[in-house]
Design an enzyme around this catalytic site. Structure first.
Site, short mmCIF file in Angstrom:
data_model
loop_
_atom_site.label_atom_id
_atom_site.label_comp_id
_atom_site.label_asym_id
_atom_site.label_seq_id
_atom_site.Cartn_x
_atom_site.Cartn_y
_atom_site.Cartn_z
N THR A 31 -4.46 -35.88 -25.98
CA THR A 31 -4.85 -35.44 -24.45
C THR A 31 -4.20 -34.20 -23.87
OG1 THR A 31 -3.20 -36.68 -23.03
CG2 THR A 31 -5.98 -37.63 -24.00
N TRP A 32 -3.10 -33.83 -24.74
CA TRP A 32 -2.03 -32.41 -23.89
C TRP A 32 -1.58 -32.83 -22.89
CZ3 TRP A 32 -7.08 -31.80 -26.18
CH2 TRP A 32 -7.72 -31.40 -27.22
N HIS A 33 -1.58 -34.25 -22.96
CA HIS A 33 -0.97 -34.52 -21.68
C HIS A 33 0.97 -35.12 -22.16
CE1 HIS A 33 -4.87 -35.62 -19.48
NE2 HIS A 33 -4.22 -34.31 -19.94
N SER A 34 1.91 -34.08 -22.57
CA SER A 34 2.77 -34.35 -22.89
C SER A 34 3.94 -34.53 -22.40
CB SER A 34 3.66 -33.68 -24.23
OG SER A 34 2.42 -33.61 -25.28
N HIS B 159 -1.72 -39.56 -23.13
CA HIS B 159 -2.66 -40.50 -23.01
C HIS B 159 -3.17 -40.50 -24.42
CE1 HIS B 159 -2.02 -39.18 -18.71
NE2 HIS B 159 -1.58 -40.50 -19.03
#
Length: 420
Positions: A331-334, A105
């Site tokens: 957003t560290w939403h990998s 994101h």
């Protein structure tokens, strides 16, 4: 582990998995690993620099995340034949999409000066003006607050859709128009300055300024990146391309979101102007110039509704685009780098988490997600883990979860100690 009720559970810390091992039938037979040199030198107890191995009789599960799992697979010979042959890694299963389809994101943060009081933001704690130790001792309720009191999922109006251009309009008609609950962007307000407090300007009266930050991130990005190993050596970093803003529609969404979040926040009583270092640098004389102080005095909701919207020129839009490109965050939403899909459509795992082309190997992390979710991905990760546990239990003949521990022990052999 302290309870002693799980004798078949072993944790091996401070170690790196180099690869999954396969037998002659391409069945996963274990893993190879090396200890972290700083904690347990490789050439120590056994007097050799060779990696250690742990063997598996039933199944190997890789759960190294969207950034780690592709590298483990590629070092194991599972991945693009072209990439593996260049690194002289024997190909076990040719899966071109291992490491592809990376998604995140795209987040951009916009700080504002605010009229909120010190006890209404986290700036005191983040700057050190408020003693953290004393706050713990006094059980300050602020320590249990993440400073996010309002979030939103937003969609553009018909006029805004047209203004974003034909590229975005195409995506809108295909993916959003007939899905009224699907957001284009997500926004949230954080009562703090999310950065180094030492770089903030000081007020002339010496009174600490309080801040709020508006965050805007892309709910369903079209941009895709990739991550691939560049060496067989586990200590060599992989080549990582985020792919951020590779799709022009993602840029258009961020430009629109900047304008939208700014209009929202300037209509609140907390708004006291923008913090210039965190906003676009608009041309001199621009009607979109940043402001110092409240936008207006509001005595009613009608006053807020009637506040004229900021006018942006084409040059202003270019300034916004430059800002979002220069300041985009993760957003560290990998996720998505070993996605679940049919093999002929770019899939790496099937519906039961089995890696194509081999047996006895499953994946369990967000690398398997085919596409993004319009939310924080923590809940998604928990759901993947819970569903995977059911699949593992079924395939190991354990039935439903929650069975007596004796049955689990009998089904899972105790791994050998040391080097196999």
């Amino acid at each position: 582990m302290q309870s002693g009720e799980y004798p078949n559970l072993h944790l091996l810390l401070e170690s790196k998995v180099t690869r999954v091992l396969f037998d002659d039938n391409k069945r996963a037979s274990g893993i190879e690993y090396i200890p972290t040199p700083s904690s347990q030198p490789v050439g120590g107890v056994n007097g050799t620099d060779e990696p250690f191995q742990v063997k598996a009789k039933r199944m190997v599960v890789v759960s190294a995340g969207a950034l780690g799992t592709p590298s483990v697979l590629e070092r194991s010979g599972v991945g693009s034949k072209e990439i593996l042959e260049k690194l002289e890694i024997p190909v076990v299963s040719d899966l071109p999409d291992v490491g592809e389809n990376y998604q995140d994101h795209h987040l951009v943060l916009y700080p504002y000066k605010t009229s909120l009081k010190p006890e209404q933001t986290l700036d005191g704690l983040l700057s050190g003006r408020k003693d953290f130790g004393e706050s713990i001792q006094n059980q300050d309720p602020m320590l249990g607050w993440n400073a996010i009191d309002a979030c939103s999922k937003i969609r553009p109006t018909n006029e805004e859709i047209e203004a974003m251009g034909p590229n975005f309009k195409e995506h809108w008609d295909r993916d959003f128009k007939d899905r009224p609950t699907r957001p284009v962007m997500l926004t949230g307000v954080v009562q703090a300055f999310l950065g180094d407090q030492k770089v903030l300007p000081q007020r002339e009266d010496g009174v600490p300024q309080q801040y709020c930050t508006m965050g805007a991130y892309t709910a369903y990005p079209y941009s895709r990146g990739n991550i691939h190993i560049t060496s067989k050596d586990v200590t060599t970093p992989a080549s990582f391309n985020t792919g951020f803003f590779k799709a022009e529609a993602d840029v258009q969404k961020q430009i629109w979101a900047y304008k939208k979040q700014r209009e929202v926040y300037r209509r609140t009583d907390a708004y006291s102007g923008e913090l210039a270092m965190g906003h676009p640098k608009f041309p001199e004389g621009s009607k979109a110039a940043l402001q110092d102080g409240p936008a207006a005095k509001f005595s009613s909701q009608e006053d807020r509704n009637n506040l004229p919207e900021i006018e942006y020129s084409a040059e202003d839009d270019k300034a916004i685009e430059k800002h979002v490109r220069d300041n985009v965050n993760t957003t560290w939403h990998s996720l998505g780098t070993c996605r679940m899909a049919p093999r002929d459509k770019g899939g790496v795992v099937d519906a039961d988490l089995n890696v194509y082309g081999v047996s006895g190997l499953k994946l369990c992390d967000l690398s398997i997600c085919p596409g993004n979710v319009g939310a924080n991905t923590n809940n998604t990760a928990l759901l993947v883990g819970e569903k995977a546990a059911d699949i593992f239990a079924r395939d190991l003949g354990l039935g439903e979860l929650g069975q007596p521990i004796e049955r689990v022990d009998s089904a899972m052999p105790t791994p050998p100690k040391g080097k196999a």
